[in-house]
Scaffold this motif. Structure first.
Motif, PDB file in Angstrom:
ATOM      1  N   ARG A 118       3.041  -3.966  -6.513  1.00  0.00           N
ATOM      2  CA  ARG A 118       2.115  -3.468  -7.514  1.00  0.00           C
ATOM      3  C   ARG A 118       2.707  -3.633  -8.910  1.00  0.00           C
ATOM      4  NH1 ARG A 118      -2.875  -2.625  -6.897  1.00  0.00           N
ATOM      5  NH2 ARG A 118      -2.849  -0.793  -8.246  1.00  0.00           N
ATOM      6  N   PRO A 119       1.869  -3.672  -9.958  1.00  0.00           N
ATOM      7  CA  PRO A 119       2.403  -3.796 -11.324  1.00  0.00           C
ATOM      8  C   PRO A 119       3.374  -2.687 -11.691  1.00  0.00           C
ATOM      9  CG  PRO A 119       0.040  -4.233 -11.299  1.00  0.00           C
ATOM     10  CD  PRO A 119       0.394  -3.746  -9.935  1.00  0.00           C
ATOM     11  N   LEU A 120       3.171  -1.476 -11.171  1.00  0.00           N
ATOM     12  CA  LEU A 120       4.025  -0.350 -11.515  1.00  0.00           C
ATOM     13  C   LEU A 120       5.217  -0.187 -10.573  1.00  0.00           C
ATOM     14  CD1 LEU A 120       1.381   2.385 -12.498  1.00  0.00           C
ATOM     15  CD2 LEU A 120       2.698   0.855 -13.982  1.00  0.00           C
ATOM     16  N   GLY A 121       5.323  -1.060  -9.585  1.00  0.00           N
ATOM     17  CA  GLY A 121       6.443  -0.959  -8.657  1.00  0.00           C
ATOM     18  C   GLY A 121       6.059  -1.411  -7.266  1.00  0.00           C
ATOM     19  N   ARG A 122       7.037  -1.396  -6.391  1.00  0.00           N
ATOM     20  CA  ARG A 122       6.839  -1.845  -5.017  1.00  0.00           C
ATOM     21  C   ARG A 122       6.523  -0.659  -4.114  1.00  0.00           C
ATOM     22  NH1 ARG A 122      10.601  -2.819  -0.512  1.00  0.00           N
ATOM     23  NH2 ARG A 122       9.687  -4.358   0.889  1.00  0.00           N
ATOM     24  N   LEU A 123       5.495  -0.819  -3.301  1.00  0.00           N
ATOM     25  CA  LEU A 123       5.159   0.180  -2.295  1.00  0.00           C
ATOM     26  C   LEU A 123       5.755  -0.254  -0.962  1.00  0.00           C
ATOM     27  CD1 LEU A 123       3.563   2.687  -1.284  1.00  0.00           C
ATOM     28  CD2 LEU A 123       1.629   1.151  -0.879  1.00  0.00           C
ATOM     29  N   SER A 124       6.597   0.585  -0.420  1.00  0.00           N
ATOM     30  CA  SER A 124       7.145   0.371   0.916  1.00  0.00           C
ATOM     31  C   SER A 124       7.422   1.757   1.482  1.00  0.00           C
ATOM     32  CB  SER A 124       8.427  -0.465   0.866  1.00  0.00           C
ATOM     33  OG  SER A 124       8.944  -0.660   2.175  1.00  0.00           O
ATOM     34  N   TYR A 125       6.348   2.378   1.991  1.00  0.00           N
ATOM     35  CA  TYR A 125       6.424   3.796   2.317  1.00  0.00           C
ATOM     36  C   TYR A 125       5.404   4.129   3.401  1.00  0.00           C
ATOM     37  CZ  TYR A 125       8.255   8.352   0.970  1.00  0.00           C
ATOM     38  OH  TYR A 125       8.945   9.537   0.962  1.00  0.00           O
ATOM     39  N   PRO A 126       5.731   5.090   4.261  1.00  0.00           N
ATOM     40  CA  PRO A 126       4.745   5.503   5.276  1.00  0.00           C
ATOM     41  C   PRO A 126       3.591   6.261   4.641  1.00  0.00           C
ATOM     42  CG  PRO A 126       6.678   6.907   5.385  1.00  0.00           C
ATOM     43  CD  PRO A 126       7.009   5.807   4.428  1.00  0.00           C
ATOM     44  N   LEU A 127       2.396   6.059   5.151  1.00  0.00           N
ATOM     45  CA  LEU A 127       1.224   6.738   4.613  1.00  0.00           C
ATOM     46  C   LEU A 127       1.055   8.145   5.183  1.00  0.00           C
ATOM     47  CD1 LEU A 127      -1.399   3.834   4.589  1.00  0.00           C
ATOM     48  CD2 LEU A 127       0.018   4.685   2.708  1.00  0.00           C
ATOM     49  N   LEU A 128       1.638   8.391   6.352  1.00  0.00           N
ATOM     50  CA  LEU A 128       1.512   9.698   7.004  1.00  0.00           C
ATOM     51  C   LEU A 128       2.899  10.215   7.376  1.00  0.00           C
ATOM     52  CD1 LEU A 128      -1.348   8.724   9.490  1.00  0.00           C
ATOM     53  CD2 LEU A 128      -1.627   9.865   7.272  1.00  0.00           C
ATOM     54  N   THR A 129       3.080  11.522   7.340  1.00  0.00           N
ATOM     55  CA  THR A 129       4.353  12.103   7.749  1.00  0.00           C
ATOM     56  C   THR A 129       4.111  13.339   8.604  1.00  0.00           C
ATOM     57  OG1 THR A 129       4.442  13.273   5.622  1.00  0.00           O
ATOM     58  CG2 THR A 129       5.770  11.272   5.829  1.00  0.00           C
ATOM     59  N   VAL A 130       5.050  13.578   9.514  1.00  0.00           N
ATOM     60  CA  VAL A 130       5.023  14.774  10.359  1.00  0.00           C
ATOM     61  C   VAL A 130       6.395  15.425  10.270  1.00  0.00           C
ATOM     62  CG1 VAL A 130       4.734  15.677  12.691  1.00  0.00           C
ATOM     63  CG2 VAL A 130       3.353  13.727  11.940  1.00  0.00           C
ATOM     64  N   GLN A 131       6.420  16.691   9.923  1.00  0.00           N
ATOM     65  CA  GLN A 131       7.690  17.399   9.821  1.00  0.00           C
ATOM     66  C   GLN A 131       8.260  17.645  11.210  1.00  0.00           C
ATOM     67  OE1 GLN A 131       7.442  20.941   7.474  1.00  0.00           O
ATOM     68  NE2 GLN A 131       9.633  21.349   7.558  1.00  0.00           N
ATOM     69  N   LEU A 132       9.588  17.474  11.332  1.00  0.00           N
ATOM     70  CA  LEU A 132      10.256  17.607  12.624  1.00  0.00           C
ATOM     71  C   LEU A 132      11.204  18.796  12.628  1.00  0.00           C
ATOM     72  CD1 LEU A 132      11.257  13.863  13.197  1.00  0.00           C
ATOM     73  CD2 LEU A 132       9.242  15.041  14.093  1.00  0.00           C
ATOM     74  N   GLU A 133      11.428  19.320  13.807  1.00  0.00           N
ATOM     75  CA  GLU A 133      12.466  20.327  13.994  1.00  0.00           C
ATOM     76  C   GLU A 133      13.565  19.724  14.851  1.00  0.00           C
ATOM     77  OE1 GLU A 133      10.629  22.740  17.844  1.00  0.00           O
ATOM     78  OE2 GLU A 133      10.510  23.637  15.842  1.00  0.00           O
TER      79      GLU A 133
END
Length: 320
Positions: free
Chosen positions: A195-210
């Motif tokens: 993207r013009p403002l930077g690179r996207l390389s990230y998960p769209l969803l997250t689940v907190q773990l114990e």
């Protein structure tokens, strides 16, 4: 409003804007730039002593890491080679011949003849040893037939040991024993986009773990926190000024709330609709990688979203 009140109000507004911008700077868009623990699901699948998607009904045990111990390198059966070879307790360090060995040691082993002579050197250099070629042949055979199979297996084993140690230390941080509050999350649906403002390389969803330790075996176990709803990483998308984020968020949150069995990286039918919707709303040229036809290559400049997942440490409160 008096002039003094107006100045105070303006100062508050400027402080708010500055704080908002600082928060934006703290929002990561590329997992590679984040410090701390991180491992991909594809890596976990390859490690010995790691089981995925276990547990029985009602017990969503996502990752189990056994407490393994190191296996020492194989011993040399050849006594002569045993004196000359340097075999380290390191699967990434190939055995090699020493540059010299004390003459007294060689004489005691019966590898050189004669009695000590006044003024003789304390050690024999490798290149002066009469059996040098024989040593080289035997070392090559040892490395090929014995050491390499051990190293290949032990290299993976020690990665599992490091994983266990990292998770053990992280458990202390999650319990509040660290100065930096942290959470462990499972990120699902890796998105890649320049993207013009930077690179996207990230998960769209997250689940907190114990993180827990099984009492009998001391295995480390990772489970989703039942009391924490899945995170929708829309802040990351907003930071890169991506259009369509609000609409995707409005679709995703109620969809995830309606999942009877919850979100899991091992149940594609749960996350596929959300990830496909992201591609549809965020980039008309984007692609959900499982939908590619055989041999089809995605546009390198478009949004790519895949079903891959990872486990990562994040700053507490960051993933929601």
């Amino acid at each position: 409003m008096s002039g003094t009140d107006a100045v105070a109000r303006l100062k508050q507004l400027l402080d708010y804007v500055a704080a908002t911008e600082r928060d934006k700077l703290a929002i990561p868009t590329d997992v590679a730039g984040e410090k701390g623990f991180r491992i991909a699901g594809s890596e976990l699948m390859m490690l010995p002593g790691v089981q995925l998607n276990g547990g029985g009904e009602g017990d969503p045990l996502w990752v189990r890491v056994e407490r393994l111990t190191k296996v020492k390198p194989p011993r040399l059966a050849d006594a002569e080679l045993g004196l000359w070879a340097d075999v380290a307790d390191d699967p990434d360090r190939k055995p090699a011949l020493k540059s010299e060995v004390p003459i007294a040691v060689l004489r005691a082993a019966g590898l050189i003849e004669g009695s000590p002579v006044a003024g003789e050197p304390a050690s024999m250099p490798l290149n002066a040893y009469p059996g040098l070629e024989r040593l080289r042949r035997h070392l090559d055979a040892f490395v090929r037939e014995v050491w390499t199979p051990w190293a290949d297996e032990e290299r993976a084993r020690r990665r599992s040991i490091k994983l266990y140690n990292d998770l053990f230390a992280l458990r202390l941080a999650l319990d509040g024993s660290s100065d930096t509050p942290a959470e462990l999350v499972c990120g699902i649906g890796m998105a890649e986009w320049k993207r013009p403002l930077g690179r996207l390389s990230y998960p769209l969803l997250t689940v907190q773990l114990e993180v827990s330790i099984e009492e009998a075996s001391h295995a480390i176990e990772l489970r989703p926190r039942s009391e924490s709803p899945p995170g929708v990483e829309s802040d990351t998308l907003d930071k890169l000024d991506i259009a369509g984020v609000d609409e995707w968020r409005r679709f995703t949150i109620p969809y995830l709330e309606g999942l009877e069995s919850g979100l899991s990286p091992f149940a594609a039918d749960g996350f596929d609709p959300v990830l496909r919707k992201a591609v549809q709303l965020l980039d008309p040229s984007g692609v959900y990688l499982p939908d590619l036809r055989e041999g089809q290559q995605p546009d390198p400049d478009s949004l790519h979203v895949g079903p891959s997942w990872l486990i990562s440490r994040v700053r507490a409160g960051r993933h929601r």
